[in-house]
Write a protein that holds these residues in place. Structure first.
Motif, mmCIF file in Angstrom:
data_model
loop_
_atom_site.group_PDB
_atom_site.id
_atom_site.type_symbol
_atom_site.label_atom_id
_atom_site.label_comp_id
_atom_site.label_asym_id
_atom_site.label_seq_id
_atom_site.Cartn_x
_atom_site.Cartn_y
_atom_site.Cartn_z
ATOM 1 N N PRO A 31 -11.063 -5.318 -5.025
ATOM 2 C CA PRO A 31 -10.796 -5.666 -3.625
ATOM 3 C C PRO A 31 -11.827 -6.660 -3.101
ATOM 4 O O PRO A 31 -12.953 -6.750 -3.593
ATOM 5 C CB PRO A 31 -10.924 -4.316 -2.894
ATOM 6 C CG PRO A 31 -10.801 -3.281 -3.961
ATOM 7 C CD PRO A 31 -11.340 -3.891 -5.212
ATOM 8 N N ILE A 77 -6.231 -2.848 -1.021
ATOM 9 C CA ILE A 77 -6.585 -2.068 -2.208
ATOM 10 C C ILE A 77 -5.505 -2.270 -3.268
ATOM 11 O O ILE A 77 -4.310 -2.098 -2.988
ATOM 12 C CB ILE A 77 -6.706 -0.574 -1.856
ATOM 13 C CG1 ILE A 77 -7.729 -0.371 -0.732
ATOM 14 C CG2 ILE A 77 -7.084 0.230 -3.092
ATOM 15 C CD1 ILE A 77 -9.116 -0.853 -1.060
ATOM 16 N N GLN A 88 0.810 -1.206 0.000
ATOM 17 C CA GLN A 88 0.000 0.000 0.000
ATOM 18 C C GLN A 88 0.856 1.276 0.000
ATOM 19 O O GLN A 88 0.403 2.336 -0.416
ATOM 20 C CB GLN A 88 -0.919 0.012 1.228
ATOM 21 C CG GLN A 88 -1.823 -1.217 1.361
ATOM 22 C CD GLN A 88 -2.856 -1.300 0.259
ATOM 23 O OE1 GLN A 88 -3.756 -0.474 0.175
ATOM 24 N NE2 GLN A 88 -2.729 -2.292 -0.604
ATOM 25 N N ARG A 124 -8.235 3.175 2.546
ATOM 26 C CA ARG A 124 -8.438 4.165 1.481
ATOM 27 C C ARG A 124 -7.397 5.279 1.497
ATOM 28 O O ARG A 124 -7.171 5.933 0.518
ATOM 29 C CB ARG A 124 -9.831 4.790 1.619
ATOM 30 C CG ARG A 124 -10.961 3.784 1.398
ATOM 31 C CD ARG A 124 -10.994 3.280 -0.032
ATOM 32 N NE ARG A 124 -12.041 2.291 -0.236
ATOM 33 C CZ ARG A 124 -12.210 1.623 -1.373
ATOM 34 N NH1 ARG A 124 -11.372 1.796 -2.373
ATOM 35 N NH2 ARG A 124 -13.190 0.755 -1.495
ATOM 36 N N SER A 158 -11.661 -0.733 5.932
ATOM 37 C CA SER A 158 -11.351 -0.452 4.539
ATOM 38 C C SER A 158 -10.113 0.436 4.471
ATOM 39 O O SER A 158 -9.996 1.387 5.263
ATOM 40 C CB SER A 158 -12.527 0.255 3.850
ATOM 41 O OG SER A 158 -13.653 -0.581 3.819
#
Length: 252
Positions: free
Chosen positions: A225, A217, A39, A248, A246
């Motif tokens: 996802p 993600i 990420q 983000r 989640s």
């Protein structure tokens, strides 16, 4: 001699990284892992040196009698106070001396320190514990506790023994901690998640406060996802009270 921090970025105010707390987050560059869907891949390497004095001045600017703007950032929300700092990355504990220096500065200001870590540097965890600087650990478990699974998830060999040692350090010293598992399609699989659950049952971690399944993600839109509905289904098959999260936010 000046202490140089290889800085990846700062989030001056976060309520996400340490649930229930209001934290400043410091991202440090460098990571030994090469996870296929990282990420924060931009923080795996690079060199953006900052003297620790400058870093602390950026986090805690002096105002009048020394009050930080992070403790009083607007007239309309003075009740919202920074009470902690989170070290993240990259892998923040890869910068051992920088992590220790930041921890001492945070402790001197009366704030709690949390560390988001992949567990590859148990010796730095031990040093933070020995100095009384560590209030909470957020430990990423990348895969089932098998060498083949960890190699696939991290891209390097022999990571698993170091991760397990970090888990032992946390448990032995009764440091409050959270396990975070980022789930991508098929990685870790449902069977691997059960192996992770069995590991946590086996070590009987008295200070384990929560287990989180995080939605991985795709960094370049390679796949869809795992849905929150599927994450909830996976959570129901495990032996812990699981939270769903989640992912983000990106690094500043």
């Amino acid at each position: 001699m000046a202490m140089i921090v290889n800085l990846g970025g700062i989030v001056p105010l976060s309520t996400v990284d340490w649930p229930g707390r209001v934290s400043a987050v410091i991202f440090l560059r460098g990571c030994p892992f090469r996870c296929p869907f990282c990420q924060n891949a931009e923080l795996q390497s690079g060199w953006t040196p900052v003297d620790i004095t400058e870093l602390m001045d950026r986090l805690f600017p002096r105002r009048g009698a020394g009050q930080s703007i992070l403790h009083e950032f607007s007239k309309s929300s003075r009740s919202l106070l920074i009470d902690s700092v989170v070290l993240s990355g990259g892998e923040p504990l890869a910068q051992r001396e920088a992590a220790l220096a930041i921890a001492r500065e945070v402790k001197a200001r009366g704030l709690d320190l949390g560390v988001e870590t992949n567990g590859y540097h148990p010796e730095t965890l031990e040093a933070l514990v020995s100095e009384g600087c560590l209030s909470r650990v957020f430990l990423d478990i990348k895969a089932a506790p098998r060498e083949d699974a960890y190699l696939r998830a991290t891209g390097i060999r022999d990571a698993l023994p170091r991760v397990l040692r970090s888990l032992d350090v946390i448990v032995e010293n009764k440091v409050p901690f959270e396990i975070r598992i980022t789930v991508f399609p098929g990685m870790p699989s449902e069977d691997e998640l059960k192996e992770i659950s069995d590991l946590l049952q086996h070590v009987t971690p008295r200070s384990l406060e929560s287990v989180v399944l995080q939605q991985g993600i795709p960094p370049r839109g390679e796949f869809e996802p795992v849905s929150e509905e599927d994450l909830r289904r996976l959570a129901q098959s495990l032996k812990f009270n699981i939270r769903i999260r989640s992912l983000r936010r990106s690094v500043p």
